[in-house]
Design an enzyme around this catalytic site. Sequence first.
Site, PDB file in Angstrom:
ATOM      1  CD  GLU A 244      -3.266   1.182  -1.962  1.00 61.32           C
ATOM      2  OE1 GLU A 244      -3.794   0.118  -1.603  1.00 61.32           O
ATOM      3  OE2 GLU A 244      -3.785   2.291  -1.744  1.00 61.32           O
TER       4      GLU A 244
ATOM      5  CG  HIS B  71      -2.003   0.873   1.360  1.00 64.95           C
ATOM      6  ND1 HIS B  71      -1.877   2.234   1.234  1.00 64.95           N
ATOM      7  CD2 HIS B  71      -3.320   0.641   1.570  1.00 64.95           C
ATOM      8  CE1 HIS B  71      -3.069   2.806   1.384  1.00 64.95           C
ATOM      9  NE2 HIS B  71      -3.963   1.852   1.592  1.00 64.95           N
TER      10      HIS B  71
HETATM   11  O1  TA6 Z   1      -6.193   1.332  -0.505  1.00 60.94           O
HETATM   12  C1  TA6 Z   1      -7.107   2.350  -0.339  1.00 60.94           C
HETATM   13  C2  TA6 Z   1      -7.766   2.191   1.013  1.00 60.94           C
HETATM   14  O2  TA6 Z   1      -8.313   0.906   1.108  1.00 60.94           O
HETATM   15  C3  TA6 Z   1      -8.807   3.290   1.213  1.00 60.94           C
HETATM   16  O3  TA6 Z   1     -10.115   2.846   1.098  1.00 60.94           O
HETATM   17  C4  TA6 Z   1      -8.413   3.947   2.516  1.00 60.94           C
HETATM   18  O4  TA6 Z   1      -9.232   3.684   3.550  1.00 60.94           O
HETATM   19  C5  TA6 Z   1      -6.979   3.534   2.672  1.00 60.94           C
HETATM   20  O5  TA6 Z   1      -6.787   2.312   2.044  1.00 60.94           O
HETATM   21  C6  TA6 Z   1      -6.277   3.643   4.011  1.00 60.94           C
HETATM   22  O6  TA6 Z   1      -6.622   2.658   4.878  1.00 60.94           O
HETATM   23  P1  TA6 Z   1      -6.056   2.641   6.351  1.00 60.94           P
HETATM   24  O7  TA6 Z   1      -6.662   1.414   6.959  1.00 60.94           O
HETATM   25  O8  TA6 Z   1      -4.563   2.558   6.268  1.00 60.94           O
HETATM   26  O9  TA6 Z   1      -6.503   3.921   7.006  1.00 60.94           O
END
Ligand code: TA6
Length: 300
Positions: A272, A169
């Site tokens: 990601e 991510h």
């Molecule tokens: O990858 C995108 C995502 O899934 C979004 O929907 C957003 O919530 C983000 O990741 C961040 O997630 P986190 O759990 O690290 O706050």
Amino acid sequence: MTLTELNERFAIGNHVQFKEIAEGMIVAEVANHHALANIALQGAHIATFQPRGEEPVIWLSPFAKFAPGKSIRGGVPICWPWFGPHKTDSKLPGHGFARTVPWEIFETKALPDGSTFLRFGLVESDVTRTQWPHPCTLQLSVTVGKSLRVELSTHNTGNAAFELGEALHTYFQISDVAKMTIRGLEDCAYLDKVQDFAHCTQKDGIVIESEVDRVYVNTAADCVIEDKGLKRAIRIAKQGSMSTVVWNPWTEKADKMGDFGENGHRGMVCVESGNAMENVVKLAPDETHKLVVVYSVEKL
Ligand code: TA6
């Protein structure tokens, strides 16, 4: 292992030192001829990566919390063994548990070209076993050089197949969101989380002017973040990944998260590499799946 033991066994002069940066939070500090990087043992979380003579490639929020059991805002969080919410149990953590549990270091090595190699393994515990009953091992290999190579390897050690969702991510540092375009996903199908998972197709390069949260599916393509402000492009070259997620929370959501800082979302974008939605990986007994991504900087 104590900090002293870690340094005795795995530190390499002019390459790797271990430091405790907050209570219970140990990081491997990598500094070599090519680049600087910090990797937290919790989550095997690459927090920073900066080739020498360049601006940081990876974005880390100045308000990121380094605390046991909490995910770090920025860097390269590892989403594993599911991406997004758990399929059947909404009480389990979003994006899995790998990013918030302890990992151990297995190996450090100075490579002949001056790069540094580190290999980490997730530590199995009651916390991991109750959330994920499938016997397997998870390792992360990182090569810090002029570019950053990351390999996430899952091996099924049990006698039944399982489905795996995963992603690196990665948060990238950009000059300003208005000055960047993401290329490589033209004509690709995506699910738009902002429009209740509507099925859409990407037309041109991606320009971000409001909240973006998209899972591009069935794509093995490289992506390039063109940044006119920094006059550079970041190339994201991947293998073993059929999904690419693009995320910027924009003002309101970033404010609510509390660890972005004012206008923090303008200096970052997440691109990601992983396997999510219809691209989850089915892993048979004794099979290994590898997700490999190389991040490098090119002149624009
Ligand atoms: O990858 C995108 C995502 O899934 C979004 O929907 C957003 O919530 C983000 O990741 C961040 O997630 P986190 O759990 O690290 O706050």
